[in-house]
Design a protein around this motif. Sequence first.
Motif, PDB file in Angstrom:
ATOM      1  N   SER A   1       0.849  -1.192   0.000  1.00  0.00           N
ATOM      2  CA  SER A   1       0.000   0.000   0.000  1.00  0.00           C
ATOM      3  C   SER A   1       0.887   1.246   0.000  1.00  0.00           C
ATOM      4  O   SER A   1       1.873   1.314   0.733  1.00  0.00           O
ATOM      5  CB  SER A   1      -0.881  -0.030   1.251  1.00  0.00           C
ATOM      6  OG  SER A   1      -1.763   1.055   1.225  1.00  0.00           O
TER       7      SER A   1
ATOM      8  N   LYS B   1       1.078   2.213  -7.024  1.00  0.00           N
ATOM      9  CA  LYS B   1       0.403   1.412  -8.044  1.00  0.00           C
ATOM     10  C   LYS B   1      -0.709   2.195  -8.752  1.00  0.00           C
ATOM     11  O   LYS B   1      -0.769   2.229  -9.976  1.00  0.00           O
ATOM     12  CB  LYS B   1      -0.200   0.135  -7.410  1.00  0.00           C
ATOM     13  CG  LYS B   1       0.808  -0.741  -6.698  1.00  0.00           C
ATOM     14  CD  LYS B   1       0.137  -1.986  -6.105  1.00  0.00           C
ATOM     15  CE  LYS B   1      -0.910  -1.684  -5.049  1.00  0.00           C
ATOM     16  NZ  LYS B   1      -0.363  -1.089  -3.820  1.00  0.00           N
TER      17      LYS B   1
ATOM     18  N   THR C   1      -1.208   5.396  -8.797  1.00  0.00           N
ATOM     19  CA  THR C   1      -0.668   6.574  -9.486  1.00  0.00           C
ATOM     20  C   THR C   1      -0.121   6.165 -10.856  1.00  0.00           C
ATOM     21  O   THR C   1      -0.421   6.805 -11.875  1.00  0.00           O
ATOM     22  CB  THR C   1       0.447   7.218  -8.636  1.00  0.00           C
ATOM     23  OG1 THR C   1      -0.068   7.471  -7.333  1.00  0.00           O
ATOM     24  CG2 THR C   1       0.931   8.509  -9.264  1.00  0.00           C
TER      25      THR C   1
HETATM   26  N1  LIG Z   1      -3.108  13.821  -4.439  1.00  0.00           N
HETATM   27  C1  LIG Z   1      -2.121  13.404  -3.627  1.00  0.00           C
HETATM   28  N2  LIG Z   1      -1.477  14.263  -2.814  1.00  0.00           N
HETATM   29  C2  LIG Z   1      -0.477  13.852  -2.035  1.00  0.00           C
HETATM   30  N3  LIG Z   1      -0.030  12.588  -1.970  1.00  0.00           N
HETATM   31  C3  LIG Z   1      -0.639  11.687  -2.738  1.00  0.00           C
HETATM   32  C4  LIG Z   1      -1.713  12.030  -3.617  1.00  0.00           C
HETATM   33  N4  LIG Z   1      -2.119  10.918  -4.260  1.00  0.00           N
HETATM   34  C5  LIG Z   1      -1.349   9.907  -3.814  1.00  0.00           C
HETATM   35  N5  LIG Z   1      -0.450  10.368  -2.895  1.00  0.00           N
HETATM   36  C6  LIG Z   1       0.565   9.560  -2.211  1.00  0.00           C
HETATM   37  O1  LIG Z   1       1.276   8.836  -3.174  1.00  0.00           O
HETATM   38  C7  LIG Z   1       1.648   7.556  -2.689  1.00  0.00           C
HETATM   39  C8  LIG Z   1       1.224   6.493  -3.662  1.00  0.00           C
HETATM   40  O2  LIG Z   1      -0.210   6.445  -3.706  1.00  0.00           O
HETATM   41  P1  LIG Z   1      -0.983   5.363  -4.579  1.00  0.00           P
HETATM   42  O3  LIG Z   1      -2.419   5.651  -4.425  1.00  0.00           O
HETATM   43  O4  LIG Z   1      -0.420   5.364  -5.952  1.00  0.00           O
HETATM   44  O5  LIG Z   1      -0.570   4.013  -3.830  1.00  0.00           O
HETATM   45  P2  LIG Z   1      -1.091   2.516  -4.056  1.00  0.00           P
HETATM   46  O6  LIG Z   1       0.131   1.685  -4.288  1.00  0.00           O
HETATM   47  O7  LIG Z   1      -2.144   2.491  -5.091  1.00  0.00           O
HETATM   48  O8  LIG Z   1      -1.675   2.161  -2.617  1.00  0.00           O
HETATM   49  P3  LIG Z   1      -2.956   1.214  -2.226  1.00  0.00           P
HETATM   50  O9  LIG Z   1      -2.463  -0.198  -2.377  1.00  0.00           O
HETATM   51  O10 LIG Z   1      -3.199   1.561  -0.803  1.00  0.00           O
HETATM   52  O11 LIG Z   1      -4.083   1.554  -3.141  1.00  0.00           O
HETATM   53  C9  LIG Z   1       1.025   7.437  -1.296  1.00  0.00           C
HETATM   54  O12 LIG Z   1       2.029   7.692  -0.333  1.00  0.00           O
HETATM   55  C10 LIG Z   1      -0.022   8.506  -1.293  1.00  0.00           C
HETATM   56  O13 LIG Z   1      -0.199   8.999   0.011  1.00  0.00           O
END
Ligand SMILES: Nc1ncnc2c1ncn2[C@@H]1O[C@H](COP(=O)(O)OP(=O)(O)OP(=O)(O)O)[C@@H](O)[C@H]1O
Length: 220
Positions: free
Chosen positions: A40, A44, A46
Motif C-alpha cells: 500500500s 500502483k 498513481t
Molecule cells: N493527491 C495526492 N497528494 C499527495 N499525496 C498523494 C496524492 N495521491 C497519492 N499520494 C501519495 O502517493 C503515494 C502512492 O499512492 P498510490 O495511491 O499510488 O498508492 P497505491 O500503491 O495504489 O496504494 P494502495 O495499495 O493503498 O491503493 C502514497 O504515499 C499517497 O499517500
Amino acid sequence: MIQIEGLYKSYWRSGIELVVIHDIDLAVSEGEFIAIMGPSGSGKSTLLNIIGCLDIADRGHYQLDGQTVDPGIPHHLARLRARYIGFVFQSFNLIPTRSALDNVALPLLYQGMTRSARNSRARSALQRVGVTDRSAHLPSQLSGGQQQRVAIARALVNQPRLLIADEPTGALDSHNSSQVMTLFRELHDEGHTLVMVTHDPAIGERADRVVILSDGAVVS
Ligand SMILES: Nc1ncnc2c1ncn2[C@@H]1O[C@H](COP(=O)(O)OP(=O)(O)OP(=O)(O)O)[C@@H](O)[C@H]1O
Ligand SMILES: [Mg+2]
C-alpha cells in the motif's frame, strides 16, 4: 502498446517532496496481460492512472500505441482515453439511479449514435459479460459480482484495445473474483491489452507478467 521511460512524479507537502513514482521504465506489448503489485502506498494507482491518461507525470516519456502522450496538447489525454482505454475500478462506480443497460450505454452518448444503436451495443456488451437478464435492474438490485460485470461491459462498450483495472476484485468474494478473472483471461485471448493492479497474489498469478513496485520504483 505502452512505452514508458524515466517516469517521475512527486507531491510536495510542507516543503518536503514525497516521491511517488521514481524513474520507472515499463514496456507492455499489444495483447499482453500484466499485473502491478506492491505494498500500500507504493504508487500502483498513481502509475495506473498515468497509464490510463487520467493523471500526468512530472517528468518522463509515455508513448501509447506509438503516440507521445502530451498533456500540452488540449484534450489530448481525453481523446486518447476515448479512443483506446476502458476503465474498471474496485468500487464499480456505476450511476445508482440508472439501469445496468443505461450505465453501459452512457459512454456512447458522446459519439453521436442513435439511442437504439447505443442500446444495441450496450446489450451486446452485457451479453459478453453474461448479465443479459439483469439489464433493467438498478445497480443496488445487483450483486457485487454482477455490478462488476456491468462495469466491465461499460468499459468494453467503446471497444477499447487497452483495459485498465485498479483492484477489480478488491470488493468481491473469491467466487466472484474468480469469475471476473476468467472474463479478463477471455478478453486477453480476444486480443485486449490488460493492465491490472491487485493486492492478491492469487489474482496476480493469472496475469502473464507481474510488475512489483516498492516506494515508487519497479523492483521486480
Ligand atoms: N493527491 C495526492 N497528494 C499527495 N499525496 C498523494 C496524492 N495521491 C497519492 N499520494 C501519495 O502517493 C503515494 C502512492 O499512492 P498510490 O495511491 O499510488 O498508492 P497505491 O500503491 O495504489 O496504494 P494502495 O495499495 O493503498 O491503493 C502514497 O504515499 C499517497 O499517500
Ligand atoms: Mg491504489
